[in-house]
Design a protein around this motif. Structure first.
Motif, PDB file in Angstrom:
ATOM      1  N   ASP A  94       0.786  -1.228   0.000  1.00 36.47           N
ATOM      2  CA  ASP A  94       0.000   0.000   0.000  1.00 36.47           C
ATOM      3  C   ASP A  94       0.818   1.277   0.000  1.00 36.47           C
ATOM      4  OD1 ASP A  94      -2.584  -1.122  -0.120  1.00 36.47           O
ATOM      5  OD2 ASP A  94      -2.298  -1.845   1.926  1.00 36.47           O
ATOM      6  N   ARG A  95       2.136   1.156  -0.047  1.00 38.47           N
ATOM      7  CA  ARG A  95       2.944   2.378  -0.137  1.00 38.47           C
ATOM      8  C   ARG A  95       3.334   2.654  -1.586  1.00 38.47           C
ATOM      9  NH1 ARG A  95       6.497   6.100   2.306  1.00 38.47           N
ATOM     10  NH2 ARG A  95       6.202   5.447   4.450  1.00 38.47           N
ATOM     11  N   ASP A  96       3.208   3.911  -1.956  1.00 37.11           N
ATOM     12  CA  ASP A  96       3.578   4.343  -3.306  1.00 37.11           C
ATOM     13  C   ASP A  96       5.056   4.735  -3.326  1.00 37.11           C
ATOM     14  OD1 ASP A  96       3.886   5.385  -5.783  1.00 37.11           O
ATOM     15  OD2 ASP A  96       2.459   7.034  -5.530  1.00 37.11           O
ATOM     16  N   TYR A  97       5.897   3.825  -3.809  1.00 34.65           N
ATOM     17  CA  TYR A  97       7.339   4.102  -3.824  1.00 34.65           C
ATOM     18  C   TYR A  97       7.726   5.123  -4.898  1.00 34.65           C
ATOM     19  CZ  TYR A  97       8.548   0.609  -0.312  1.00 34.65           C
ATOM     20  OH  TYR A  97       8.681  -0.078   0.863  1.00 34.65           O
ATOM     21  N   SER A  98       6.903   5.264  -5.910  1.00 33.37           N
ATOM     22  CA  SER A  98       7.249   6.244  -6.944  1.00 33.37           C
ATOM     23  C   SER A  98       7.233   7.648  -6.358  1.00 33.37           C
ATOM     24  CB  SER A  98       6.281   6.143  -8.120  1.00 33.37           C
ATOM     25  OG  SER A  98       4.993   6.579  -7.747  1.00 33.37           O
ATOM     26  N   GLU A  99       6.409   7.853  -5.362  1.00 34.46           N
ATOM     27  CA  GLU A  99       6.358   9.167  -4.716  1.00 34.46           C
ATOM     28  C   GLU A  99       7.693   9.477  -4.032  1.00 34.46           C
ATOM     29  OE1 GLU A  99       2.789   9.685  -2.360  1.00 34.46           O
ATOM     30  OE2 GLU A  99       3.908  11.013  -1.009  1.00 34.46           O
ATOM     31  N   ILE A 100       8.243   8.456  -3.361  1.00 34.17           N
ATOM     32  CA  ILE A 100       9.538   8.638  -2.707  1.00 34.17           C
ATOM     33  C   ILE A 100      10.623   8.902  -3.743  1.00 34.17           C
ATOM     34  CG2 ILE A 100      11.307   7.494  -1.326  1.00 34.17           C
ATOM     35  CD1 ILE A 100       9.061   5.888  -0.012  1.00 34.17           C
ATOM     36  N   ILE A 101      10.613   8.082  -4.795  1.00 28.29           N
ATOM     37  CA  ILE A 101      11.651   8.227  -5.821  1.00 28.29           C
ATOM     38  C   ILE A 101      11.573   9.604  -6.478  1.00 28.29           C
ATOM     39  CG2 ILE A 101      12.401   7.356  -8.068  1.00 28.29           C
ATOM     40  CD1 ILE A 101      11.746   4.532  -7.034  1.00 28.29           C
ATOM     41  N   ASN A 102      10.364  10.062  -6.712  1.00 21.03           N
ATOM     42  CA  ASN A 102      10.208  11.407  -7.273  1.00 21.03           C
ATOM     43  C   ASN A 102      10.817  12.465  -6.364  1.00 21.03           C
ATOM     44  OD1 ASN A 102       8.948  10.667  -9.622  1.00 21.03           O
ATOM     45  ND2 ASN A 102       6.878  10.865  -8.802  1.00 21.03           N
ATOM     46  N   LYS A 103      10.535  12.342  -5.078  1.00 19.36           N
ATOM     47  CA  LYS A 103      11.015  13.373  -4.155  1.00 19.36           C
ATOM     48  C   LYS A 103      12.526  13.372  -4.038  1.00 19.36           C
ATOM     49  CE  LYS A 103       6.935  14.219  -1.418  1.00 19.36           C
ATOM     50  NZ  LYS A 103       6.163  13.864  -0.227  1.00 19.36           N
ATOM     51  N   ILE A 104      13.116  12.198  -3.879  1.00 14.71           N
ATOM     52  CA  ILE A 104      14.571  12.190  -3.680  1.00 14.71           C
ATOM     53  C   ILE A 104      15.320  12.459  -4.984  1.00 14.71           C
ATOM     54  CG2 ILE A 104      14.379  10.621  -1.723  1.00 14.71           C
ATOM     55  CD1 ILE A 104      15.477   8.411  -3.524  1.00 14.71           C
ATOM     56  N   SER A 105      14.616  12.357  -6.115  1.00 10.52           N
ATOM     57  CA  SER A 105      15.278  12.574  -7.397  1.00 10.52           C
ATOM     58  C   SER A 105      15.632  14.034  -7.643  1.00 10.52           C
ATOM     59  CB  SER A 105      14.403  12.050  -8.539  1.00 10.52           C
ATOM     60  OG  SER A 105      14.381  10.637  -8.510  1.00 10.52           O
ATOM     61  N   LYS A 106      15.213  14.915  -6.730  1.00 11.43           N
ATOM     62  CA  LYS A 106      15.700  16.295  -6.804  1.00 11.43           C
ATOM     63  C   LYS A 106      17.216  16.312  -6.675  1.00 11.43           C
ATOM     64  CE  LYS A 106      11.599  18.378  -4.759  1.00 11.43           C
ATOM     65  NZ  LYS A 106      11.046  18.860  -3.474  1.00 11.43           N
ATOM     66  N   ASN A 107      17.733  15.312  -5.994  1.00  9.31           N
ATOM     67  CA  ASN A 107      19.181  15.163  -5.885  1.00  9.31           C
ATOM     68  C   ASN A 107      19.665  14.212  -6.978  1.00  9.31           C
ATOM     69  OD1 ASN A 107      21.641  13.603  -4.972  1.00  9.31           O
ATOM     70  ND2 ASN A 107      21.596  15.205  -3.420  1.00  9.31           N
ATOM     71  N   ASN A 108      20.571  14.691  -7.810  1.00  8.17           N
ATOM     72  CA  ASN A 108      20.969  13.915  -8.983  1.00  8.17           C
ATOM     73  C   ASN A 108      21.644  12.594  -8.636  1.00  8.17           C
ATOM     74  OD1 ASN A 108      19.958  15.586 -10.981  1.00  8.17           O
ATOM     75  ND2 ASN A 108      21.767  16.918 -10.918  1.00  8.17           N
ATOM     76  N   VAL A 109      22.422  12.579  -7.582  1.00 12.75           N
ATOM     77  CA  VAL A 109      23.103  11.341  -7.199  1.00 12.75           C
ATOM     78  C   VAL A 109      22.090  10.308  -6.722  1.00 12.75           C
ATOM     79  CG1 VAL A 109      24.846  10.313  -5.698  1.00 12.75           C
ATOM     80  CG2 VAL A 109      25.175  12.622  -6.588  1.00 12.75           C
TER      81      VAL A 109
END
Length: 280
Positions: free
Chosen positions: A84-99
Motif C-alpha cells: 500500500d505504499r507508493d514508492y514512486s512518490e519517494i523516488i520522485n522526491k529524492i530525485s531532486k538530488n541527482n546522485v
DNA sequence: GCCCAGGGAATCG
DNA sequence: CGATTCCATGGG
C-alpha cells in the motif's frame, strides 16, 4: 499526483496483484533484508514468513501469489510486501538530488518488507561478520532444528523456545561465536526485559538503546532490526559499504530530501555502491 | 594457507 | 574517548 492504485484479484485460489510499479520481487527478496526466500523453478520464489509458506512470482507488472486466499493476502502478504505504499512518490522526491536519482536506477524496485521483529532481530545477530549464503544456512538449520514443521518447510522458532536452549543445543547450527548472542536475545525478549512491541512507536534512539542491551547487538544490527523488523524507515543502517558510499557521494551527510525515508534510500545507495563498486 | 564476510565485545592507549 | 584484536565458520 496520486495514480498509485494497486489492484488485487482473487482467481482460482490465487491472488493476482497488478499496478504496483515500481516493484521488483527479485530485488526485494534477494537484497539482504530477508534470508528465507529462494528462487526455484519457473521464476517462483518460495519462502516462509509469519508461520506461513508462500509461492510467489512476478510477471512484469503483475504479482501472482499462489494458493493464497483473499483473507491470507489481506491479512498477511499485503502488509508484508508493503503493497500500500507508493514508492514512486519517494523516488520522485529524492530525485531532486541527482546522485540519489542515479542510485534509484540500480534497485528502484526494492520494498522494505514488514517482517517479524523477533525473526529479524535474530537474523541480523547472525549476520554479523558473516556472508549471506552462510547466514541463510544458519537460519535454515535454526528453523529445521527448533521450528515447527508446516506444509512447505519449518517456522522460525519463537523467542521463548530458543530461550530454553543452551549454546551446546545450538551447535548443529554452526553459528560460531554468535550462538550465545542468539540465546541472550531470546532470553531478554521472552522474559520481558525487552518489550519488542514498544519498539514500533517509541523514540528511535530509545529503541536502539533497548536492542543494544542484548549482547551481540551493536548500532548496525539494531538499525537493521528496526528498519527491516519494525518498519522504522527513519533508521539508516551504516555498514562498511554505506560509510564508503556516503563519504564519496555526499561528503558523509545524507541529503535533506532523503531524511524522512532514510532507510529506503539506504537500500538504493547500498545497491548503487555495490553494483558499481563505487568507481566514480 | 590466506582473506574476507552488510559487526561487536574486550582490551588496550 | 579511538584504535586494535579476537571471535567461529565456510567459501573463494
Amino acid at each position: 499526483m496520486k495514480n498509485y492504485n494497486p489492484k488485487a484479484y482473487f482467481i482460482d485460489n490465487n491472488t493476482i496483484v497488478e499496478d504496483i510499479a515500481p516493484f521488483s520481487l527479485e530485488q526485494t527478496l534477494d537484497c539482504g533484508q530477508a534470508f528465507r526466500w529462494e528462487l526455484s523453478e519457473n521464476g517462483i520464489w518460495r519462502g516462509i514468513a509469519f508461520n506461513r509458506a508462500l509461492c510467489v512470482k512476478q510477471e512484469n507488472n503483475r504479482i501472482i501469489f499462489y494458493n493464497t486466499s483473499q483473507s491470507d493476502f489481506d491479512g498477511i502478504w499485503r502488509k508484508y510486501f508493503d503493497i500500500d505504499r507508493d514508492y514512486s512518490e519517494i523516488i520522485n522526491k529524492i530525485s531532486k538530488n541527482n546522485v540519489l536519482k542515479e542510485a534509484t536506477n540500480f534497485a528502484g524496485g526494492i520494498r522494505i518488507l514488514r517482517q517479524d521483529p523477533w525473526e529479524t532481530l535474530c537474523s541480523f545477530i547472525i549476520s554479523q561478520n558473516n556472508n549471506i549464503p552462510r547466514i541463510k544456512g544458519i537460519i535454515n538449520r535454526l528453523c529445521e532444528n527448533f521450528g515447527e514443521k508446516i506444509d512447505g518447510g519449518y517456522t522460525f522458532p519463537s523467542a521463548s523456545v530458543v530461550a530454553k536452549l543452551t549454546a551446546e543445543d545450538l551447535a548443529p547450527l554452526r553459528s560460531g561465536f554468535r550462538a550465545r548472542y542468539i540465546i541472550d536475545a531470546a532470553k531478554k525478549v521472552s522474559d520481558g526485559e525487552i518489550d519488542l512491541d514498544k519498539l514500533y512507536t517509541c523514540d528511535i534512539d530509545e529503541a536502539r538503546a533497548e536492542l543494544m542491551k542484548i549482547c551481540g547487538v551493536g548500532l548496525k544490527v539494531a538499525d537493521c532490526t528496526l528498519l527491516f523488523g519494525f518498519y522504522r524507515i527513519e533508521s539508516f543502517p551504516k555498514d562498511v559499504w554505506i560509510k564508503r558510499a556516503m563519504e564519496k557521494l555526499f561528503d558523509g551527510e545524507l541529503p535533506k530530501v532523503a531524511e524522512p525515508y532514510a532507510g529506503i534510500v539506504q537500500q538504493y545507495i547500498f545497491h548503487y555502491a555495490r553494483l558499481t563498486k563505487l568507481e566514480l
